[in-house]
Design a protein around this motif. Structure first.
Motif, mmCIF file in Angstrom:
data_model
loop_
_atom_site.group_PDB
_atom_site.id
_atom_site.type_symbol
_atom_site.label_atom_id
_atom_site.label_comp_id
_atom_site.label_asym_id
_atom_site.label_seq_id
_atom_site.Cartn_x
_atom_site.Cartn_y
_atom_site.Cartn_z
ATOM 1 N N VAL A 104 0.768 -1.172 0.005
ATOM 2 C CA VAL A 104 0.029 0.044 0.138
ATOM 3 C C VAL A 104 0.986 1.277 0.098
ATOM 4 O O VAL A 104 0.656 2.317 -0.458
ATOM 5 C CB VAL A 104 -1.191 -0.026 1.379
ATOM 6 N N GLU A 105 1.870 1.378 0.684
ATOM 7 C CA GLU A 105 2.722 2.449 0.771
ATOM 8 C C GLU A 105 3.459 2.561 -0.537
ATOM 9 O O GLU A 105 3.751 3.928 -0.867
ATOM 10 C CB GLU A 105 4.035 1.910 2.084
ATOM 11 N N ALA A 106 3.628 1.778 -1.144
ATOM 12 C CA ALA A 106 4.476 1.702 -2.643
ATOM 13 C C ALA A 106 3.347 2.248 -3.674
ATOM 14 O O ALA A 106 3.760 3.220 -4.393
ATOM 15 C CB ALA A 106 4.747 0.185 -3.067
ATOM 16 N N VAL A 107 2.130 1.887 -3.510
ATOM 17 C CA VAL A 107 1.361 2.674 -4.296
ATOM 18 C C VAL A 107 0.985 4.120 -3.889
ATOM 19 O O VAL A 107 0.705 5.152 -4.757
ATOM 20 C CB VAL A 107 -0.255 1.972 -4.150
ATOM 21 N N ASP A 108 1.083 4.251 -2.420
ATOM 22 C CA ASP A 108 1.041 5.717 -1.960
ATOM 23 C C ASP A 108 2.038 6.572 -2.614
ATOM 24 O O ASP A 108 1.964 7.695 -3.141
ATOM 25 C CB ASP A 108 1.089 5.768 -0.671
ATOM 26 N N GLU A 109 3.267 6.178 -2.714
ATOM 27 C CA GLU A 109 4.545 6.734 -3.488
ATOM 28 C C GLU A 109 4.173 7.005 -4.875
ATOM 29 O O GLU A 109 4.597 8.048 -5.054
ATOM 30 C CB GLU A 109 5.764 5.887 -3.084
ATOM 31 N N LEU A 110 3.987 6.074 -5.451
ATOM 32 C CA LEU A 110 3.627 6.230 -6.986
ATOM 33 C C LEU A 110 2.589 7.332 -7.294
ATOM 34 O O LEU A 110 2.482 8.184 -7.851
ATOM 35 C CB LEU A 110 3.070 4.790 -7.313
ATOM 36 N N TYR A 111 1.411 7.291 -6.373
ATOM 37 C CA TYR A 111 0.536 8.347 -6.345
ATOM 38 C C TYR A 111 0.818 9.744 -6.084
ATOM 39 O O TYR A 111 0.435 10.518 -6.787
ATOM 40 C CB TYR A 111 -0.861 7.996 -5.811
ATOM 41 N N ALA A 112 1.726 9.923 -5.195
ATOM 42 C CA ALA A 112 2.251 11.018 -4.721
ATOM 43 C C ALA A 112 2.973 11.880 -5.704
ATOM 44 O O ALA A 112 3.011 12.929 -6.135
ATOM 45 C CB ALA A 112 3.181 10.860 -3.365
ATOM 46 N N GLY A 113 3.755 10.924 -6.619
ATOM 47 C CA GLY A 113 4.366 11.254 -7.646
ATOM 48 C C GLY A 113 3.606 11.866 -8.791
ATOM 49 O O GLY A 113 3.747 12.913 -9.251
ATOM 50 N N ILE A 114 2.615 11.014 -8.976
ATOM 51 C CA ILE A 114 1.377 11.371 -9.911
ATOM 52 C C ILE A 114 0.946 12.849 -9.673
ATOM 53 O O ILE A 114 0.542 13.618 -10.435
ATOM 54 C CB ILE A 114 0.381 10.284 -9.917
ATOM 55 N N GLN A 115 0.639 12.771 -8.176
ATOM 56 C CA GLN A 115 -0.083 14.041 -7.768
ATOM 57 C C GLN A 115 0.742 15.115 -8.047
ATOM 58 O O GLN A 115 0.222 16.348 -8.046
ATOM 59 C CB GLN A 115 -0.781 13.800 -6.691
ATOM 60 N N ALA A 116 1.968 15.161 -7.517
ATOM 61 C CA ALA A 116 2.972 16.181 -7.597
ATOM 62 C C ALA A 116 3.079 16.769 -9.040
ATOM 63 O O ALA A 116 3.106 17.885 -9.399
ATOM 64 C CB ALA A 116 4.319 15.891 -7.196
ATOM 65 N N ALA A 117 2.957 15.886 -10.121
ATOM 66 C CA ALA A 117 3.021 16.281 -11.379
ATOM 67 C C ALA A 117 1.586 16.832 -11.832
ATOM 68 O O ALA A 117 1.754 17.832 -12.537
ATOM 69 C CB ALA A 117 3.300 14.887 -12.448
ATOM 70 N N CYS A 118 0.371 16.251 -11.313
ATOM 71 C CA CYS A 118 -0.836 17.151 -11.690
ATOM 72 C C CYS A 118 -0.721 18.624 -11.258
ATOM 73 O O CYS A 118 -1.183 19.329 -11.690
ATOM 74 C CB CYS A 118 -1.843 16.215 -11.028
ATOM 75 N N GLU A 119 -0.113 18.703 -9.898
ATOM 76 C CA GLU A 119 -0.023 20.135 -9.187
ATOM 77 C C GLU A 119 0.980 20.834 -10.370
ATOM 78 O O GLU A 119 0.627 21.920 -10.679
ATOM 79 C CB GLU A 119 0.613 19.907 -8.046
ATOM 80 N N ALA A 120 2.025 20.320 -10.735
ATOM 81 C CA ALA A 120 3.154 20.870 -11.308
ATOM 82 C C ALA A 120 2.583 21.562 -12.828
ATOM 83 O O ALA A 120 2.924 22.431 -13.089
ATOM 84 C CB ALA A 120 4.178 20.265 -11.423
ATOM 85 N N TYR A 121 1.798 20.488 -13.365
ATOM 86 C CA TYR A 121 1.186 20.911 -14.565
ATOM 87 C C TYR A 121 -0.268 21.382 -14.626
ATOM 88 O O TYR A 121 -0.772 21.562 -15.830
ATOM 89 C CB TYR A 121 1.445 19.780 -15.600
ATOM 90 N N ASN A 122 -0.679 21.650 -13.497
ATOM 91 C CA ASN A 122 -2.039 22.145 -13.439
ATOM 92 C C ASN A 122 -2.998 21.194 -14.440
ATOM 93 O O ASN A 122 -3.737 21.633 -15.147
ATOM 94 C CB ASN A 122 -2.210 23.365 -13.860
#
Lengths: 340, 340
Positions: A104-122
């Motif tokens: 679960v923690e690994a999936v959280d990490e992956l999504y944290a990266g996805i969300q950081a990119a969503c934030e960065a690229y709006n």
């Protein structure tokens, strides 16, 4: 029965393109063949759609790719396709195939990266699909984007004499990959070793693990009132991607080896690996910078831009890309690029 | 570290939903949580976006699934999500991960099925991504669709006393899967055997291998001037998908066991496999029919429709789904459904 290898990936894509009927929907403006598909939104705005599939063991190696960076990169490579149409992303879906060894923690990490990119690229994460995978991690991302109708940039509209420009610098992602691969081999040979990756190499490794999509350049080009005649993102390497622009536009190109922007760290690492820095820039791939063309008179507006470099010009000799040296010698170059 | 199994797929999806920030783009009308994401197109038309990931060994078994059917099904399951929003598909992308054991002819077969579905549902194949896969076949499809702004049907808008309707019949795809699995086991035990699948079972096997998305019903509902209050497609099984409608709408439901439409062939095969036909209909999944609700007065327009069946009504007891027998007895039912 014909093995897939006889066709190669490029051959397979061509076969699929040839077998695909022309679009029939009135709302489809452009189908297969550019960085993104193009569809009608309204009178002023055009919709863009792109998709990428990343598979463990093919596109990434989890022994050295942190999941957070991988999540970011998976979004960035798609956003880069939208940027190549001179557009900005708006919505994104994530399809995820997960093997049971994932936590679960690994999936959280992956999504944290996805969300950081969503934030960065709006861009909004609006949906997806999560499933079991029998073997490795599979990431399928699709992005919808938008561009004003009079601002869209295709691949097939470059003209002879247009100035060829690139953003940023090239070849760094490829050398970052070499550093990571070497590190992995050393680690496998001696698991007790300390990581030898020095701070100075952070730039190269960052370019490989966490590339940025150049939406900033889309904004800057708007602000400078520069509309490229054609544009593509640099995913396969300059030689290969420039050939796409030329083939689709019916042009050739001359590029000057001296002008190709290469970072100092890339030079240093290339020397260490006994690789020509120019080869890394031409064939390395994964830089995710933008390659575009502008009419000579329009280049005036760009010539003082610190992150945009003119590397050559388009010619009227179809498909012929020449590399010109300082001494004035011209040699044809072959596209190699990645075959994944 | 928490193994994924402790969370389960449903738990994982909930976790991802909870961790996903609310949409920020003005063009995003609805993010995660319905059959498709929803975005602005223009004043009259709304855009829909959905994605599905199909992985060999999890979603399909190539020992008995013909590639042409698989290609068709991969499109149909996505189009079904668009139909569930009362929309029609317009553009589609295909991401394909292929292992080296695939032949060119096999890829042609898969694409023939994809193209047959594009033809059947009037959608354009506009792009995608083709790559190597280290192990099995991976198919990632994304579909963009459209629906008139005043015709979209969400999951969270059913009202108490609404009539619950389903299209077609249920449970057939599940029994088709049982037939195919039995055939495979018999074949593995005795590779010289002749296939024992009789003609009469063609319906069940067809429902499993090559399901149809109910875009025809979207057209029929328009023609009848019926706008459902809520709609979902039946991918996980009636019990599970009805619970989605109820949970999101804040309603409960009573359904009548007698009214649930089950084909004669499903009854026969269920008897053979000693499975309750009702259980197959409630929990089998993969029927890709539509489940929707209409106000009682609007049901008048549907009551003579041969392919639409009223199976019950919505109540104001949140999340409680009761199965009512002819004798008037009511028992609560649990959603099981697929966990893939």
């Amino acid at each position: 029965m014909t093995p897939l290898q006889t066709l190669g990936e490029r051959g397979l894509i061509q076969r699929i393109q040839q077998n695909t009927p022309a679009p029939k929907q009135p709302s489809t403006l452009r189908g297969i063949g550019d960085d993104a598909a193009v569809f009608t939104l309204n009178d002023q705005i055009i919709g863009l759609l792109t998709t990428d599939l990343l598979i463990e063991g093919i596109h990434f190696d989890l022994t050295y790719v942190p999941l957070r960076h991988l999540g970011f990169k998976a979004v960035a490579v798609n956003v880069s396709d939208i940027a190549a149409m001179n557009g900005l992303p708006t919505q994104l879906t994530v399809g995820l195939g997960l093997s049971s060894r994932f936590t679960v923690e690994a999936v959280d990490e992956l999504y944290a990266g996805i969300q950081a990119a969503c934030e960065a690229y709006n861009v909004d994460l609006v949906g997806g699909d999560t499933t079991t995978s029998r073997s490795g991690l599979v990431i399928a991302i699709s992005v919808v984007g938008q561009v004003a109708q009079n601002k869209i940039t295709y691949r097939n509209t470059a003209k002879p004499n247009d100035v060829i420009c690139v953003t940023g610098d090239l070849g760094a992602a490829y050398l970052g990959l070499q550093l990571l691969e070497r590190e992995k081999q050393e680690y496998l040979a001696n698991p007790d070793m300390q990581p030898a990756l020095s701070e100075e190499r952070a730039y190269l490794i960052g370019r490989q693990l966490r590339p940025d999509a150049r939406t900033d350049m889309v904004h800057e080009l708007r602000d400078l009132d520069v509309l490229p005649t054609a544009m593509i993102d640099l995913s396969d390497g300059l030689a290969s991607d420039l050939l796409h622009l030329c083939t689709q536009s019916g042009t050739g190109a001359v590029i000057f080896d001296e002008n190709i922007p290469i970072d100092d760290q890339t030079y240093l690492a290339a020397e260490e690996f006994k690789i020509s820095p120019l080869t890394a820039a031409l064939n390395g791939g994964e830089d995710y910078e933008l390659l575009f063309t502008v009419p000579p008179q329009m280049f005036e507006k760009l010539k003082n831009h610190s992150r945009i470099t003119a590397i050559g010009y388009m010619t009227n000799t179809p498909d012929q890309i020449m590399l010109a040296t300082k001494a004035g010698q011209q040699t044809p170059i072959q596209a190699q690029g990645w075959s994944q």
